[in-house]
Design a protein around this motif. Structure first.
Motif, short mmCIF file in Angstrom:
data_model
loop_
_atom_site.label_atom_id
_atom_site.label_comp_id
_atom_site.label_asym_id
_atom_site.label_seq_id
_atom_site.Cartn_x
_atom_site.Cartn_y
_atom_site.Cartn_z
N LYS A 61 43.05 17.85 27.23
CA LYS A 61 42.47 18.67 26.17
C LYS A 61 42.88 20.13 26.33
CE LYS A 61 38.29 15.83 25.75
NZ LYS A 61 36.80 15.84 25.82
N ARG A 77 42.20 14.99 22.07
CA ARG A 77 40.93 15.45 21.50
C ARG A 77 40.90 15.03 20.04
NH1 ARG A 77 39.84 21.06 22.10
NH2 ARG A 77 41.07 21.27 24.01
N SER A 101 39.30 19.05 16.30
CA SER A 101 39.37 19.94 17.46
C SER A 101 40.81 20.38 17.72
CB SER A 101 38.81 19.23 18.69
OG SER A 101 38.85 20.07 19.82
N THR A 155 41.53 23.24 15.26
CA THR A 155 40.89 24.48 15.71
C THR A 155 41.66 25.09 16.88
OG1 THR A 155 38.70 23.77 14.97
CG2 THR A 155 38.79 25.45 16.69
N THR A 156 42.06 24.24 17.81
CA THR A 156 42.77 24.71 18.99
C THR A 156 44.10 25.36 18.63
OG1 THR A 156 41.73 23.02 20.39
CG2 THR A 156 43.79 23.98 21.18
N SER A 182 27.99 27.96 18.78
CA SER A 182 28.95 26.96 18.29
C SER A 182 30.36 27.54 18.27
CB SER A 182 28.57 26.50 16.88
OG SER A 182 27.30 25.89 16.89
N LYS A 183 31.33 26.71 18.59
CA LYS A 183 32.72 27.12 18.53
C LYS A 183 33.15 27.22 17.06
CE LYS A 183 37.14 27.67 19.22
NZ LYS A 183 37.65 29.04 19.48
N THR A 225 35.40 26.96 13.82
CA THR A 225 36.39 25.92 13.55
C THR A 225 37.49 26.36 12.59
OG1 THR A 225 35.02 25.05 11.76
CG2 THR A 225 34.70 24.09 13.96
#
Length: 250
Positions: A95, A121, A125, A128-129, A212-213, A215
């Protein structure tokens, strides 16, 4: 308007995320943290290598990188060859993800990657990454390390979570939670919704309120990156911009 085909001489700053402020202050509606010494020359064409990726991974990487494109004066040209200004490799076994900060990528000899995306992942996700890591590639830093952040982080728990790195190593390298000294970064108002902000569970925040992350790019992310790479809104500038984008995408 100045148009640059190739990025300028690499920054002489050491690898990492420390830099000196050199540009004018921003208006209050723009938020973010950046290394101005590591931003790319204005109107550059950045060649982006997509390495060790399936066709699907290439597509999702392009889509999420291009979410930054309308908010900069840069031009992104994707290639399968390992000679890009930014070289992104896929890692299907983790990840984990990382990126060089802006023009620090020029200090990495080809064909070594300047960014890595862990695809182990969920798809949301991954998206977002990619957005987050490409923000680093444009010169942005972690928003939660803004000197005006309102968070009270539990350092002991965070060090424990990231136990693969010793506390001493974290502290010596200005770890992922230490606020940046104001003199080292270009700043605007702290933005907890920035794509460059980490998420933190309740156990990692002293006031027990989970963060919260984010997005997707916030409006402040868009405003801030535009301030770093402002558009040329003259008639000639718009015409040249349209022409170059067509050439780059062909």
């Amino acid at each position: 308007m100045t148009f640059t085909i190739s990025p300028a001489t690499p920054s002489q700053q050491p690898l990492g995320e420390q830099s000196q402020l050199t540009e004018p202050p921003l208006t209050r509606n723009k938020r973010g943290v950046a290394s101005p010494d590591k931003t790319w020359p204005q109107h550059s064409v950045l060649k982006i290598s997509l390495l060790n990726m399936t066709a699907e991974q290439k597509q999702v990487t392009k889509e999420n990188i291009n979410k930054w494109a309308p908010h900069t004066n840069l031009f992104f040209k994707f290639t399968d060859k390992p000679d890009g200004d930014i070289r992104i490799t896929a890692n299907n076994k983790t990840k984990a993800a990382w990126s060089r900060i802006g023009t620090d990528a020029q200090r990495t000899p080809a064909p070594e990657p300047t960014m890595s995306i862990g695809f182990d992942r969920p798809p949301a996700s991954v998206a977002t990454t990619i957005q987050h890591e490409f923000g680093h590639a444009l010169g942005l830093k972690h928003e939660h390390q803004h000197p005006d952040r309102t968070l009270e982080l539990n350092k002991a728990q965070i060090y424990k979570k990231y136990k693969s790195l010793e506390k001493e190593r974290y502290e010596a390298n200005h770890d992922i939670i230490r606020p940046f000294p104001r003199r080292e970064v270009k700043l605007s108002t702290y933005d907890q919704n920035s794509i460059m902000h980490y998420g933190f569970s309740e156990s990692l925040v002293n006031d027990a309120k989970a963060i919260s992350k984010p997005t997707q790019l916030s409006e402040s992310d868009k405003n801030f990156i535009q301030s770093l790479y402002p558009a040329d809104n003259s008639l000639l500038g718009k015409l040249l911009n349209t022409t170059i984008r067509k050439l780059v995408s062909s």
